[in-house]
Design an enzyme around this catalytic site. Structure first.
Site, mmCIF file in Angstrom:
data_model
loop_
_atom_site.group_PDB
_atom_site.id
_atom_site.type_symbol
_atom_site.label_atom_id
_atom_site.label_comp_id
_atom_site.label_asym_id
_atom_site.label_seq_id
_atom_site.Cartn_x
_atom_site.Cartn_y
_atom_site.Cartn_z
ATOM 1 N N ARG A 16 0.849 -1.203 0.000
ATOM 2 C CA ARG A 16 0.000 0.000 0.000
ATOM 3 C C ARG A 16 0.877 1.243 0.000
ATOM 4 O O ARG A 16 2.118 1.146 0.103
ATOM 5 C CB ARG A 16 -0.965 -0.025 1.192
ATOM 6 C CG ARG A 16 -0.261 -0.087 2.516
ATOM 7 C CD ARG A 16 -1.201 -0.484 3.656
ATOM 8 N NE ARG A 16 -0.451 -0.610 4.887
ATOM 9 C CZ ARG A 16 -0.263 0.367 5.766
ATOM 10 N NH1 ARG A 16 -0.791 1.556 5.544
ATOM 11 N NH2 ARG A 16 0.449 0.174 6.851
ATOM 12 N N TYR A 157 11.049 9.620 14.755
ATOM 13 C CA TYR A 157 10.956 9.517 13.295
ATOM 14 C C TYR A 157 12.026 10.375 12.613
ATOM 15 O O TYR A 157 12.705 9.932 11.687
ATOM 16 C CB TYR A 157 9.558 9.960 12.879
ATOM 17 C CG TYR A 157 9.221 9.814 11.416
ATOM 18 C CD1 TYR A 157 8.951 8.573 10.856
ATOM 19 C CD2 TYR A 157 9.129 10.947 10.590
ATOM 20 C CE1 TYR A 157 8.610 8.453 9.512
ATOM 21 C CE2 TYR A 157 8.772 10.832 9.256
ATOM 22 C CZ TYR A 157 8.514 9.583 8.723
ATOM 23 O OH TYR A 157 8.174 9.469 7.398
HETATM 24 P P1 NAP Z 1 1.898 3.919 4.835
HETATM 25 O O1 NAP Z 1 0.808 4.187 3.872
HETATM 26 O O2 NAP Z 1 1.616 3.962 6.296
HETATM 27 O O3 NAP Z 1 2.581 2.527 4.461
HETATM 28 C C1 NAP Z 1 3.648 2.045 5.205
HETATM 29 C C2 NAP Z 1 4.221 0.848 4.500
HETATM 30 O O4 NAP Z 1 5.344 0.373 5.255
HETATM 31 C C3 NAP Z 1 3.213 -0.298 4.403
HETATM 32 O O5 NAP Z 1 3.299 -0.882 3.135
HETATM 33 C C4 NAP Z 1 3.708 -1.260 5.471
HETATM 34 O O6 NAP Z 1 3.474 -2.618 5.174
HETATM 35 C C5 NAP Z 1 5.192 -1.013 5.436
HETATM 36 N N1 NAP Z 1 5.819 -1.488 6.663
HETATM 37 C C6 NAP Z 1 5.718 -0.968 7.916
HETATM 38 N N2 NAP Z 1 6.442 -1.702 8.774
HETATM 39 C C7 NAP Z 1 7.017 -2.686 8.045
HETATM 40 C C8 NAP Z 1 7.892 -3.750 8.371
HETATM 41 N N3 NAP Z 1 8.326 -3.937 9.622
HETATM 42 N N4 NAP Z 1 8.295 -4.590 7.388
HETATM 43 C C9 NAP Z 1 7.856 -4.415 6.107
HETATM 44 N N5 NAP Z 1 7.026 -3.419 5.746
HETATM 45 C C10 NAP Z 1 6.619 -2.571 6.716
HETATM 46 O O7 NAP Z 1 3.073 4.948 4.637
HETATM 47 P P2 NAP Z 1 3.606 5.682 3.316
HETATM 48 O O8 NAP Z 1 3.207 7.086 3.402
HETATM 49 O O9 NAP Z 1 3.323 4.897 2.111
HETATM 50 O O10 NAP Z 1 5.161 5.643 3.671
HETATM 51 C C11 NAP Z 1 6.139 4.995 2.878
HETATM 52 C C12 NAP Z 1 7.486 5.554 3.247
HETATM 53 O O11 NAP Z 1 7.529 6.943 2.941
HETATM 54 C C13 NAP Z 1 7.804 5.456 4.730
HETATM 55 O O12 NAP Z 1 9.166 5.146 4.913
HETATM 56 C C14 NAP Z 1 7.504 6.842 5.239
HETATM 57 O O13 NAP Z 1 8.219 7.148 6.420
HETATM 58 C C15 NAP Z 1 7.934 7.682 4.067
HETATM 59 N N6 NAP Z 1 7.355 9.024 4.014
HETATM 60 C C16 NAP Z 1 6.003 9.194 3.974
HETATM 61 C C17 NAP Z 1 5.485 10.490 3.898
HETATM 62 C C18 NAP Z 1 3.991 10.770 3.822
HETATM 63 O O14 NAP Z 1 3.589 11.925 4.008
HETATM 64 N N7 NAP Z 1 3.140 9.807 3.542
HETATM 65 C C19 NAP Z 1 6.351 11.578 3.871
HETATM 66 C C20 NAP Z 1 7.719 11.347 3.910
HETATM 67 C C21 NAP Z 1 8.210 10.079 3.970
HETATM 68 P P3 NAP Z 1 2.302 -3.504 5.867
HETATM 69 O O15 NAP Z 1 1.012 -2.776 5.635
HETATM 70 O O16 NAP Z 1 2.396 -4.810 5.143
HETATM 71 O O17 NAP Z 1 2.666 -3.615 7.319
#
Ligand code: NAP
Length: 249
Positions: A16, A157
């Site tokens: 996702r 974080y």
């Molecule tokens: P998200 O929608 O909450 O998705 C998080 C993803 O990380 C999910 O696919 C989840 O997999 C996976 N995950 C969490 N723990 C895990 C583990 N122990 N092993 C394997 N997979 C794991 O978040 P997102 O926004 O897509 O974030 C993706 C990346 O971008 C992250 O590193 C986040 O810090 C970074 N980021 C996000 C934003 C933002 O505003 N959204 C901004 C800057 C950076 P499962 O569902 O299978 O657990």
């Protein structure tokens, strides 16, 4: 690395959110994609089906909690068993546990550092001998602008994401001799479940801080990653900001 046709791509946390968009973007260019998940098994299997219909040469979902070294190794080993090589490793898995330091526990700190920082070391370490033998590869670490600018309520974080930038620069220096590039991506606020968890009144304040006036879309990050993979052969050790201008270096 150039052409993605037939390239083997591993994206952690790709069931996702941003990971999914990255898997879809690289898959559409003809890659063989490993869709890693920890909890989102069914969504990851849906992504695999979609990838196969939309141009990916092959796709497989592999469950592994990459915050655990043995599971991160299992992810890499299973990838190698199935595809024999790794061309692109995207360390995308991430979580937040947002609290001011007054309320933050050691467990909250450790959990976030384990998933958001240590997991990248675990996957890279597990894939290292393969990258060295291949003398090629691209590693992309999804950090955050919060690792550059800091953020109220996110000491854990921001420390993990800043650590990822340091890890990226050091790994880039160590691996350049093997023709392996390592870069960090620093997204701003992007529309995913992670952002959906932010309270509405805070979201309005966030939007007001973004010069482009809107939250980013996952595909806008994924497109930049595709550029990096296809056309970034001379880009390494860099931090690439995709943030609507919320943080300018
Ligand atoms: P998200 O929608 O909450 O998705 C998080 C993803 O990380 C999910 O696919 C989840 O997999 C996976 N995950 C969490 N723990 C895990 C583990 N122990 N092993 C394997 N997979 C794991 O978040 P997102 O926004 O897509 O974030 C993706 C990346 O971008 C992250 O590193 C986040 O810090 C970074 N980021 C996000 C934003 C933002 O505003 N959204 C901004 C800057 C950076 P499962 O569902 O299978 O657990």
């Amino acid at each position: 690395m150039g052409n993605l046709e037939g390239a083997v791509v591993v994206v952690t946390g790709a069931g996702r959110g941003m990971g999914r968009a990255i898997a879809e973007e690289l898959g559409a260019a003809g890659a063989k994609v490993v869709v890693n998940y920890a909890r989102s098994k069914e969504p990851a299997e849906e992504v695999v089906q979609k990838l196969s219909q939309n141009g990916a040469q092959d796709a497989v979902a592999i469950g592994a909690d990459v915050s655990k070294p043995d599971e991160a190794k299992k992810l890499i080993d299973e990838t190698l068993e199935r595809f024999g090589r790794i061309d692109v490793l995207v360390n995308n898995a991430g979580i937040t546990v947002d609290k001011t330091m007054k309320k933050l526990t050691t467990d909250d700190w450790d959990k976030v550092v384990q998933v958001d920082l240590n997991s990248s070391y675990y996957t890279v370490k597990a894939a290292l001998s393969q990258f060295i033998e291949q003398e090629s590869g691209t590693i992309i670490n999804i950090s955050s602008f919060v690792g550059q600018a800091g953020n109220f309520g996110q000491t854990n974080y921001s420390a993990a994401k800043a650590g990822m930038i340091g890890f990226t620069k050091s790994a880039a220096q160590e691996l350049a001799r093997y023709n392996v590039t390592v870069n960090a991506i620093c997204p701003g606020f992007i529309e995913t479940d992670m952002f959906a968890a932010v309270p509405e009144e805070v979201k309005d304040k966030i939007r007001a801080r973004i010069p482009l006036g809107r939250i980013g879309e996952p595909h806008e990050v994924a497109r930049a990653i595709r550029f990096l993979v296809e056309d970034g052969s001379y880009i390494t050790g860099q931090t690439i900001n995709i943030n609507g201008g919320i943080y300018m270096q």
